[in-house]
Design a protein around this motif. Structure first.
Motif, PDB file in Angstrom:
ATOM      1  N   THR A 160       0.834  -1.207   0.000  1.00  0.00           N
ATOM      2  CA  THR A 160       0.000   0.000   0.000  1.00  0.00           C
ATOM      3  C   THR A 160       0.867   1.255   0.000  1.00  0.00           C
ATOM      4  OG1 THR A 160      -1.634  -1.208   1.287  1.00  0.00           O
ATOM      5  CG2 THR A 160      -1.877   1.163   1.214  1.00  0.00           C
ATOM      6  N   GLU A 161       1.936   1.256   0.803  1.00  0.00           N
ATOM      7  CA  GLU A 161       2.830   2.414   0.833  1.00  0.00           C
ATOM      8  C   GLU A 161       3.504   2.635  -0.511  1.00  0.00           C
ATOM      9  OE1 GLU A 161       5.476   1.403   3.976  1.00  0.00           O
ATOM     10  OE2 GLU A 161       4.276   2.405   5.503  1.00  0.00           O
ATOM     11  N   VAL A 162       3.893   1.551  -1.155  1.00  0.00           N
ATOM     12  CA  VAL A 162       4.562   1.662  -2.455  1.00  0.00           C
ATOM     13  C   VAL A 162       3.625   2.309  -3.464  1.00  0.00           C
ATOM     14  CG1 VAL A 162       5.501   0.346  -4.389  1.00  0.00           C
ATOM     15  CG2 VAL A 162       6.110  -0.274  -2.053  1.00  0.00           C
ATOM     16  N   PHE A 163       2.373   1.863  -3.502  1.00  0.00           N
ATOM     17  CA  PHE A 163       1.438   2.401  -4.484  1.00  0.00           C
ATOM     18  C   PHE A 163       1.005   3.818  -4.151  1.00  0.00           C
ATOM     19  CE2 PHE A 163       0.605  -2.068  -5.760  1.00  0.00           C
ATOM     20  CZ  PHE A 163       0.957  -1.899  -7.082  1.00  0.00           C
ATOM     21  N   THR A 164       0.779   4.121  -2.877  1.00  0.00           N
ATOM     22  CA  THR A 164       0.301   5.469  -2.557  1.00  0.00           C
ATOM     23  C   THR A 164       1.398   6.504  -2.728  1.00  0.00           C
ATOM     24  OG1 THR A 164       0.727   5.055  -0.211  1.00  0.00           O
ATOM     25  CG2 THR A 164      -1.519   4.719  -1.001  1.00  0.00           C
ATOM     26  N   ARG A 165       2.632   6.162  -2.434  1.00  0.00           N
ATOM     27  CA  ARG A 165       3.719   7.123  -2.623  1.00  0.00           C
ATOM     28  C   ARG A 165       3.981   7.369  -4.099  1.00  0.00           C
ATOM     29  NH1 ARG A 165       8.289   5.036   1.537  1.00  0.00           N
ATOM     30  NH2 ARG A 165       7.171   5.523   3.440  1.00  0.00           N
ATOM     31  N   GLY A 166       4.141   6.327  -4.860  1.00  0.00           N
ATOM     32  CA  GLY A 166       4.484   6.470  -6.267  1.00  0.00           C
ATOM     33  C   GLY A 166       3.323   6.870  -7.142  1.00  0.00           C
TER      34      GLY A 166
END
Length: 96
Positions: A62-68
């Motif tokens: 989730t962090e990977v997708f929301t940041r990028g």
């Protein structure tokens, strides 16, 4: 203008190497396996920082997708706007 002037740059303070411990990290098991063979990794402590503090927290999908995704979508919208501004679609009605 000599060798003594540092222009505000002082000596860089490095953290004490003894603060990093391999106990409680996966490196401890590596050291144990090496010890069974009569070996030791003297540089294991240099990798211990990866398993301590903020670095120890795994990154979630989730962090990977929301940041990028935020920055990627913004770049996409900007690129799309530039493309349509500089190269507008032709409206001649024909397919060819």
């Amino acid at each position: 203008m000599g060798h003594g002037s540092e222009h505000g740059h002082g000596k860089m303070e490095l953290p004490d190497y003894r603060q990093w411990k391999i106990e409680g990290t996966p490196l401890e098991k590596v050291q144990e396996r090496l010890a069974k063979r009569g070996l030791r990794d003297p540089w294991a402590r240099n990798e211990a920082w990866r398993y301590m503090g903020g670095f120890a927290k795994p990154v979630t999908l989730t962090e990977v997708f929301t940041r990028g995704l935020k920055w990627g979508f913004a770049a996409f919208v900007i690129a799309l706007g530039i493309e349509y501004t500089l190269f507008p679609p032709k409206k001649n009605g024909g397919h060819h």
